[in-house]
Enzyme design. Structure first.
Site, PDB file in Angstrom:
ATOM      1  N   TYR A 213      -7.490  -5.750  13.437  1.00 30.82           N
ATOM      2  CA  TYR A 213      -7.861  -7.200  12.573  1.00 30.82           C
ATOM      3  C   TYR A 213      -6.669  -7.959  12.862  1.00 30.82           C
ATOM      4  O   TYR A 213      -5.298  -8.526  12.687  1.00 30.82           O
ATOM      5  CB  TYR A 213      -6.705  -6.874  10.789  1.00 30.82           C
ATOM      6  CG  TYR A 213      -7.976  -5.954   9.809  1.00 30.82           C
ATOM      7  CD1 TYR A 213      -8.428  -6.496   8.991  1.00 30.82           C
ATOM      8  CD2 TYR A 213      -8.264  -4.418   9.404  1.00 30.82           C
ATOM      9  CE1 TYR A 213      -9.993  -6.227   8.619  1.00 30.82           C
ATOM     10  CE2 TYR A 213      -8.810  -3.881   9.229  1.00 30.82           C
ATOM     11  CZ  TYR A 213     -10.004  -3.885   8.986  1.00 30.82           C
ATOM     12  OH  TYR A 213     -10.959  -3.526   8.155  1.00 30.82           O
ATOM     13  N   HIS A 244     -16.636  -6.020  14.420  1.00 29.98           N
ATOM     14  CA  HIS A 244     -17.284  -4.875  12.564  1.00 29.98           C
ATOM     15  C   HIS A 244     -17.224  -5.546  12.621  1.00 29.98           C
ATOM     16  O   HIS A 244     -18.176  -6.085  11.362  1.00 29.98           O
ATOM     17  CB  HIS A 244     -16.687  -3.613  12.507  1.00 29.98           C
ATOM     18  CG  HIS A 244     -17.136  -3.041  11.156  1.00 29.98           C
ATOM     19  ND1 HIS A 244     -16.375  -3.149  10.164  1.00 29.98           N
ATOM     20  CD2 HIS A 244     -17.996  -1.896  11.442  1.00 29.98           C
ATOM     21  CE1 HIS A 244     -17.083  -2.568   9.619  1.00 29.98           C
ATOM     22  NE2 HIS A 244     -18.229  -2.032  10.180  1.00 29.98           N
ATOM     23  N   HIS A 245     -16.577  -6.379  11.516  1.00 28.66           N
ATOM     24  CA  HIS A 245     -17.173  -7.445  10.365  1.00 28.66           C
ATOM     25  C   HIS A 245     -16.213  -9.286  11.189  1.00 28.66           C
ATOM     26  O   HIS A 245     -15.022  -8.333  11.772  1.00 28.66           O
ATOM     27  CB  HIS A 245     -16.329  -7.136   8.793  1.00 28.66           C
ATOM     28  CG  HIS A 245     -15.287  -7.185   8.686  1.00 28.66           C
ATOM     29  ND1 HIS A 245     -14.891  -5.593   8.333  1.00 28.66           N
ATOM     30  CD2 HIS A 245     -14.417  -7.659   8.043  1.00 28.66           C
ATOM     31  CE1 HIS A 245     -13.746  -5.837   7.898  1.00 28.66           C
ATOM     32  NE2 HIS A 245     -13.923  -7.067   7.573  1.00 28.66           N
ATOM     33  N   HIS A 315     -12.175  -8.067  12.151  1.00 23.83           N
ATOM     34  CA  HIS A 315     -12.612  -6.746  12.515  1.00 23.83           C
ATOM     35  C   HIS A 315     -12.283  -5.895  13.661  1.00 23.83           C
ATOM     36  O   HIS A 315     -13.630  -5.651  13.575  1.00 23.83           O
ATOM     37  CB  HIS A 315     -12.723  -6.075  11.265  1.00 23.83           C
ATOM     38  CG  HIS A 315     -12.746  -3.930  11.095  1.00 23.83           C
ATOM     39  ND1 HIS A 315     -12.727  -3.798   9.757  1.00 23.83           N
ATOM     40  CD2 HIS A 315     -11.980  -3.395  12.088  1.00 23.83           C
ATOM     41  CE1 HIS A 315     -12.795  -2.294  10.175  1.00 23.83           C
ATOM     42  NE2 HIS A 315     -11.811  -2.432  11.690  1.00 23.83           N
ATOM     43  N   HIS A 397     -20.171  -3.925   0.778  1.00 31.05           N
ATOM     44  CA  HIS A 397     -19.019  -3.530   1.956  1.00 31.05           C
ATOM     45  C   HIS A 397     -18.403  -2.844   1.514  1.00 31.05           C
ATOM     46  O   HIS A 397     -17.653  -2.390   1.057  1.00 31.05           O
ATOM     47  CB  HIS A 397     -18.632  -4.705   2.580  1.00 31.05           C
ATOM     48  CG  HIS A 397     -17.414  -4.327   3.830  1.00 31.05           C
ATOM     49  ND1 HIS A 397     -18.005  -3.631   4.936  1.00 31.05           N
ATOM     50  CD2 HIS A 397     -15.727  -3.981   3.901  1.00 31.05           C
ATOM     51  CE1 HIS A 397     -17.239  -3.694   5.585  1.00 31.05           C
ATOM     52  NE2 HIS A 397     -15.735  -3.970   5.040  1.00 31.05           N
ATOM     53  N   HIS A 399     -16.812   1.840   4.198  1.00 28.63           N
ATOM     54  CA  HIS A 399     -16.306   1.846   5.329  1.00 28.63           C
ATOM     55  C   HIS A 399     -17.058   3.440   5.838  1.00 28.63           C
ATOM     56  O   HIS A 399     -18.667   3.117   5.187  1.00 28.63           O
ATOM     57  CB  HIS A 399     -15.068   2.030   5.772  1.00 28.63           C
ATOM     58  CG  HIS A 399     -14.209   0.758   6.185  1.00 28.63           C
ATOM     59  ND1 HIS A 399     -13.231   0.260   6.005  1.00 28.63           N
ATOM     60  CD2 HIS A 399     -14.458  -0.051   5.677  1.00 28.63           C
ATOM     61  CE1 HIS A 399     -12.453  -0.242   5.965  1.00 28.63           C
ATOM     62  NE2 HIS A 399     -13.740  -1.230   6.506  1.00 28.63           N
ATOM     63  N   MET A 472     -12.942   1.265   0.920  1.00 30.97           N
ATOM     64  CA  MET A 472     -13.589  -0.675   0.393  1.00 30.97           C
ATOM     65  C   MET A 472     -14.740  -0.082   0.150  1.00 30.97           C
ATOM     66  O   MET A 472     -15.614   0.236   0.242  1.00 30.97           O
ATOM     67  CB  MET A 472     -13.214  -1.543   1.429  1.00 30.97           C
ATOM     68  CG  MET A 472     -12.272  -1.942   2.159  1.00 30.97           C
ATOM     69  SD  MET A 472     -12.600  -3.693   3.871  1.00 30.97           S
ATOM     70  CE  MET A 472     -11.216  -3.870   4.239  1.00 30.97           C
TER      71      MET A 472
END
Length: 567
Positions: A213, A244-245, A315, A397, A399, A472
């Site tokens: 992160y 990823h985000h 991320h 969201h 994982h 998450m």
């Protein structure tokens, strides 16, 4: 220190995210098109209405073609149509389903209907139509407003007959799409005074850790009040599977530290050199594209009351532990000084990111629940002096263990129609979806985010956390008009309180016997009706000192079920 903020006053050029579409001649105008494979051999066009979808496939092959849907993205179980055109011009076409590593079986009820088939110099064209819901839940898969896992395959050879379809080999694949929700609102921008503002990770060498992160600080220069009316990803070519985000937030900081913060970066959640902010202004995740605000709605940027400090959290996913990935990805926002009539806010709600989110091992459908309490919605509306706001877009969201997410809406102890649901959630395809209809939220309403997980094959629990291997469960919702509320979250506490509650909870989880069904059932019950903490937050939200952070989760007698369209 180099500052990675760029104003672009000229037209926006296409970024590195996405692909260009070939110029193929279709049998009718189609509103939507996508290349299903990386080589560009399989192109799918489609139109839809409230009851049916029409698909036209253009495939670079003179053999058979298969196209359909799967709930999990695998080749089976799946709902497929298979067809080909022989050298003599004879057409073969059938509605089938897959049950294993074998030839697809012909459906008892033929629900795909062939409209056109031909072989051209470029390959094979198949045009077909079917109902969105065929009411056959044994051999068919419904096409819904959430993620649709499209599967495809083709061969270079025609089968000898309908009962001997040759194996497709490696010419197969899957792609997740929002088939019924593709409208991004490209026509919503009519303003002429436009600026583009880039938040970029400037030459960042991604660490060889599997999960990173990365946080970077930006200071918005003085520009006067503007509205953000669009945002889009800028992804470095070749890094599409690693970014990823991205979350962009902002908050007020000490004015004396502004100049020192600009351009600083660090690993998030370690030293807080790049201060954490609670107010998110946008969320993007892998698979997402540009998002356009409704034509009368904008997100305030640059006003005297707006913070100038922005924090971008990226991320990175690096499963192979590579040490040679250089990244310049980020987000571009589109701003206008022609202010729109309504201002939007973003609300994060669901399960707080914490190890107290416990998903037992070897479960096919364990549900974690995150609550946004009625008291938080009531408090925010009172401070904004409104009695209603409307949600127009949501990103859900979780994982890799996540398989389904639903955000539920409650009023007066009764569940209303679902805010949004994604029964085929795909970790690698997440996008902020514009809702088909804006949803009105009243003072005292509440929400619950339900995340379904599959942990079959695991021997230890999956806990909440930041890494991809952890979990998450949250939703990011755009709404208007804006209120001070930015976060509305909850967390189970398992009835453990006191100064050492965290260590006691950790020991309880570590010592649990996960082979004992009674233990697993207890954790499931805690998600349904167990005690928990809940809180509201926002940069300008005033939370009373006596605000009740403890409550007990309560489920309605029956979850809301969408009315069936089948007899």
């Amino acid at each position: 220190m180099l500052i990675c903020l760029v104003f672009l006053l000229e037209a926006v050029f296409p970024g590195t995210y996405g692909i260009s579409m070939p110029r193929l001649k279709t049998t009718e105008p189609f509103d939507h098109v996508v290349q299903l494979d990386e080589r560009g051999m399989f192109t799918m066009f489609w139109n839809f209405n409230s009851t049916h979808i029409t698909i036209e496939a253009h495939v670079e092959t003179k053999g058979w073609v298969g196209l359909g849907f799967s709930g999990n993205g695998n080749m089976f179980p799946g709902d497929v149509a298979v067809g080909w055109v022989t050298d003599q011009g004879q057409t073969h076409f059938s509605d089938r389903h897959t049950t294993g590593h074998s030839m697809p079986e012909v459906d008892k009820s033929q629900d795909w209907f062939l409209l056109h088939a031909e072989e051209t110099s470029a390959g094979t064209v198949l045009k077909m139509v079917r109902k969105l819901q065929t009411c056959d839940n044994v051999e068919d898969i419904d096409i819904n407003n959430g993620t649709n896992r499209v599967i495809y395959a083709f061969s270079s050879e025609d089968p000898q007959n309908d009962g001997r379809i040759v194996y497709h080999g490696t010419t197969r694949g899957t792609k997740s799409l929002f088939l019924l929700n593709p409208d991004k609102g490209e026509g919503n921008i009519t303003e002429t005074k436009i600026k583009h503002f880039d938040f970029l990770n400037l030459n960042y060498m991604i660490p060889n850790d599997t999960t990173t992160y990365h946080c970077r600080a930006f200071i918005m220069p003085p520009l006067g009040k503007h509205h953000m009316i669009k945002y889009e990803p800028i992804i470095t070519l070749g890094n599409e599977k690693h970014v990823h985000h991205i979350l962009l937030s902002r908050c007020k900081v000490n004015p004396q530290s502004v100049s020192q913060l600009n351009g600083m970066s660090e690993r998030c959640y370690e030293s807080n050199t790049v201060p954490h902010c609670q107010d998110y202004i946008l969320a993007w995740a892998i698979g997402g594209e540009a998002f356009y605000f409704p034509p009368n709605v904008g997100f305030s940027v640059g006003a005297p009351e707006d913070p100038v400090y922005y924090r971008m959290e990226t991320h990175y996913d690096n499963p192979d532990g590579r040490a040679d990935i250089l990244d310049n990805s980020g987000i571009r926002i589109t701003l206008t000084s022609e202010l729109r009539s309504i201002e939007a806010g973003m609300l994060q709600m669901g399960h707080s990111v914490n190890f107290r989110q416990v998903i037992p091992p070897n479960q096919s459908n364990f549900i974690s629940r995150g609550y946004c309490r009625d008291t938080c919605i009531q408090l925010s509306m009172a401070q904004a002096n409104i009695t209603e706001f409307k949600i127009f877009g949501v990103l859900q969201h979780s994982h890799v263990a996540g398989v389904r997410i639903t955000t539920r809406h409650f009023r007066g102890g009764r569940e209303l129609p679902l805010l949004i649901t994604d029964p085929n959630y795909d970790f690698n395809f997440q996008d902020l979806r514009k809702l088909p209809e804006e949803i009105a939220v009243h003072s005292g309403d509440s929400f619950r985010v339900d995340c379904h997980y599959n942990t079959i094959g695991k021997t230890q629990p999956v806990l909440g956390g930041l890494t991809t291997k952890e979990e998450m469960c949250m939703s990011f919702a755009y709404y208007y008009p804006r209120t001070p509320l930015a976060n509305c979250m909850s967390l189970p506490n398992y009835g453990i309180y006191g100064v050492d509650a965290e260590s006691k909870t950790w020991q309880m989880i570590r010592n649990a016997d996960w082979t004992n069904k009674t233990v697993v059932d207890w954790f499931n019950q805690q998600q349904s009706t167990g005690p928990r903490f809940a809180w509201c937050a926002g940069d300008s939200l005033k939370v009373p000192d006596d605000f009740n952070y403890r409550f007990t989760g309560n489920l309605p007698p029956h979850d809301y079920v969408e009315p069936s369209k089948c007899p």
